[in-house]
Design a protein around this motif. Sequence first.
Motif, PDB file in Angstrom:
ATOM      1  N   GLU A 173      -3.401  -3.030  -6.039  1.00 21.13           N
ATOM      2  CA  GLU A 173      -1.869  -4.772  -7.113  1.00 21.13           C
ATOM      3  C   GLU A 173      -2.940  -3.950  -8.489  1.00 21.13           C
ATOM      4  O   GLU A 173      -1.643  -4.130  -9.682  1.00 21.13           O
ATOM      5  N   LEU A 174      -3.587  -3.439  -8.567  1.00 21.96           N
ATOM      6  CA  LEU A 174      -4.257  -2.988  -9.795  1.00 21.96           C
ATOM      7  C   LEU A 174      -3.449  -1.006 -10.499  1.00 21.96           C
ATOM      8  O   LEU A 174      -2.714  -0.693 -11.125  1.00 21.96           O
ATOM      9  N   LEU A 175      -2.902  -0.359  -9.245  1.00 22.63           N
ATOM     10  CA  LEU A 175      -1.922   0.700  -9.157  1.00 22.63           C
ATOM     11  C   LEU A 175      -0.444   0.073  -9.271  1.00 22.63           C
ATOM     12  O   LEU A 175       0.048   1.316  -9.701  1.00 22.63           O
ATOM     13  N   ALA A 176      -0.086  -0.990  -9.009  1.00 24.29           N
ATOM     14  CA  ALA A 176       1.273  -1.264  -9.099  1.00 24.29           C
ATOM     15  C   ALA A 176       1.387  -1.562 -10.333  1.00 24.29           C
ATOM     16  O   ALA A 176       2.212  -1.611 -11.091  1.00 24.29           O
ATOM     17  N   GLN A 177       0.627  -2.108 -11.094  1.00 21.28           N
ATOM     18  CA  GLN A 177       1.036  -2.439 -12.199  1.00 21.28           C
ATOM     19  C   GLN A 177       0.791  -1.019 -13.140  1.00 21.28           C
ATOM     20  O   GLN A 177       0.933  -0.869 -14.472  1.00 21.28           O
ATOM     21  N   GLN A 186       1.141  -1.676 -17.539  1.00 26.52           N
ATOM     22  CA  GLN A 186       0.044  -2.317 -17.525  1.00 26.52           C
ATOM     23  C   GLN A 186      -1.862  -1.820 -16.833  1.00 26.52           C
ATOM     24  O   GLN A 186      -1.779  -1.663 -15.615  1.00 26.52           O
ATOM     25  N   PHE A 187      -2.256  -1.395 -17.938  1.00 30.23           N
ATOM     26  CA  PHE A 187      -3.283  -1.015 -17.285  1.00 30.23           C
ATOM     27  C   PHE A 187      -4.668  -1.642 -17.404  1.00 30.23           C
ATOM     28  O   PHE A 187      -4.711  -2.550 -18.762  1.00 30.23           O
ATOM     29  N   SER A 188      -5.168  -1.617 -16.483  1.00 31.42           N
ATOM     30  CA  SER A 188      -6.527  -2.588 -16.486  1.00 31.42           C
ATOM     31  C   SER A 188      -7.865  -2.230 -16.866  1.00 31.42           C
ATOM     32  O   SER A 188      -8.320  -1.466 -16.253  1.00 31.42           O
ATOM     33  N   ASP A 189      -8.825  -2.505 -17.650  1.00 33.81           N
ATOM     34  CA  ASP A 189     -10.040  -2.018 -17.902  1.00 33.81           C
ATOM     35  C   ASP A 189     -11.001  -1.959 -16.526  1.00 33.81           C
ATOM     36  O   ASP A 189     -12.121  -3.245 -16.855  1.00 33.81           O
ATOM     37  N   ASP A 190     -10.471  -1.564 -15.434  1.00 30.56           N
ATOM     38  CA  ASP A 190     -10.935  -2.227 -14.583  1.00 30.56           C
ATOM     39  C   ASP A 190     -11.580  -0.530 -14.026  1.00 30.56           C
ATOM     40  O   ASP A 190     -11.623   0.706 -13.987  1.00 30.56           O
ATOM     41  N   GLU A 191     -13.551  -0.946 -13.678  1.00 25.43           N
ATOM     42  CA  GLU A 191     -13.971   0.533 -13.291  1.00 25.43           C
ATOM     43  C   GLU A 191     -13.490   1.283 -11.897  1.00 25.43           C
ATOM     44  O   GLU A 191     -13.044   2.707 -12.001  1.00 25.43           O
ATOM     45  N   ALA A 192     -13.111   0.840 -11.500  1.00 23.96           N
ATOM     46  CA  ALA A 192     -12.571   1.339  -9.178  1.00 23.96           C
ATOM     47  C   ALA A 192     -11.134   2.304  -9.999  1.00 23.96           C
ATOM     48  O   ALA A 192     -10.882   2.967 -10.173  1.00 23.96           O
ATOM     49  N   LEU A 193     -10.569   1.562 -11.349  1.00 21.73           N
ATOM     50  CA  LEU A 193      -8.666   2.395 -11.826  1.00 21.73           C
ATOM     51  C   LEU A 193      -8.943   3.207 -12.004  1.00 21.73           C
ATOM     52  O   LEU A 193      -8.938   4.347 -11.752  1.00 21.73           O
ATOM     53  N   LYS A 194     -10.857   2.587 -13.497  1.00 19.56           N
ATOM     54  CA  LYS A 194     -10.324   4.359 -13.836  1.00 19.56           C
ATOM     55  C   LYS A 194     -11.038   5.748 -12.678  1.00 19.56           C
ATOM     56  O   LYS A 194     -10.565   6.611 -12.884  1.00 19.56           O
ATOM     57  N   PHE A 205       0.785  -1.159  -0.129  1.00 21.34           N
ATOM     58  CA  PHE A 205      -0.055  -0.540   0.250  1.00 21.34           C
ATOM     59  C   PHE A 205       0.678   1.532   0.350  1.00 21.34           C
ATOM     60  O   PHE A 205       0.687   2.378  -1.389  1.00 21.34           O
ATOM     61  N   LEU A 206       1.787   1.480   0.935  1.00 23.69           N
ATOM     62  CA  LEU A 206       3.051   2.808   0.787  1.00 23.69           C
ATOM     63  C   LEU A 206       3.132   2.241  -0.179  1.00 23.69           C
ATOM     64  O   LEU A 206       3.702   3.192  -0.862  1.00 23.69           O
ATOM     65  N   PHE A 207       3.554   1.808  -1.129  1.00 24.99           N
ATOM     66  CA  PHE A 207       4.621   1.185  -2.408  1.00 24.99           C
ATOM     67  C   PHE A 207       3.866   2.079  -3.254  1.00 24.99           C
ATOM     68  O   PHE A 207       4.134   3.112  -4.375  1.00 24.99           O
ATOM     69  N   VAL A 208       2.637   1.834  -3.361  1.00 23.90           N
ATOM     70  CA  VAL A 208       1.373   1.960  -4.547  1.00 23.90           C
ATOM     71  C   VAL A 208       1.347   4.055  -3.648  1.00 23.90           C
ATOM     72  O   VAL A 208       0.769   4.783  -4.739  1.00 23.90           O
ATOM     73  N   CYS A 209       1.281   4.378  -2.336  1.00 27.50           N
ATOM     74  CA  CYS A 209       0.696   5.537  -1.903  1.00 27.50           C
ATOM     75  C   CYS A 209       1.430   6.915  -2.980  1.00 27.50           C
ATOM     76  O   CYS A 209       1.639   8.139  -2.391  1.00 27.50           O
TER      77      CYS A 209
END
Length: 134
Positions: free
Chosen positions: A44-48, A53-61, A4-8
Amino acid sequence: MKAFLFVCMVAIAAANSAELSQKQKEAVKKFTAECVKETGVRPELLAQAKKGQFSDDEALKKFTLCFFKKTGILTSDAKLNTDVALAKLPSNVDKTKVAKVLEECKKKTGKTHADTAFEIFKCYYSAAPTHLIF
């Protein structure tokens, strides 16, 4: 917790190792935590995304929209604020090159504001000499 800290963090990195100020780092950490909580995006989606590496994920959007609105990079109607985006870059970044990229990315749109934010982010990531990454 380490993941979490890594992606923050936001790393604005160019070949010349651009660095964020301490104030910017603190704001990024705060906005990232708020947007993770608001959107429920999986770390993990933020890390990607950090690796391109972009996931077509609504939460990521939705996270992208949230983060960019909180930083002022996007307006409330999901329009790219080029001046704000450029102002957030470290002084040792070639802002002329980044401005050209932003002008192209400004044209990206989607069905929703979250889609538009995500398309702008992907465009910037793929074309910019300096990356803004969550």
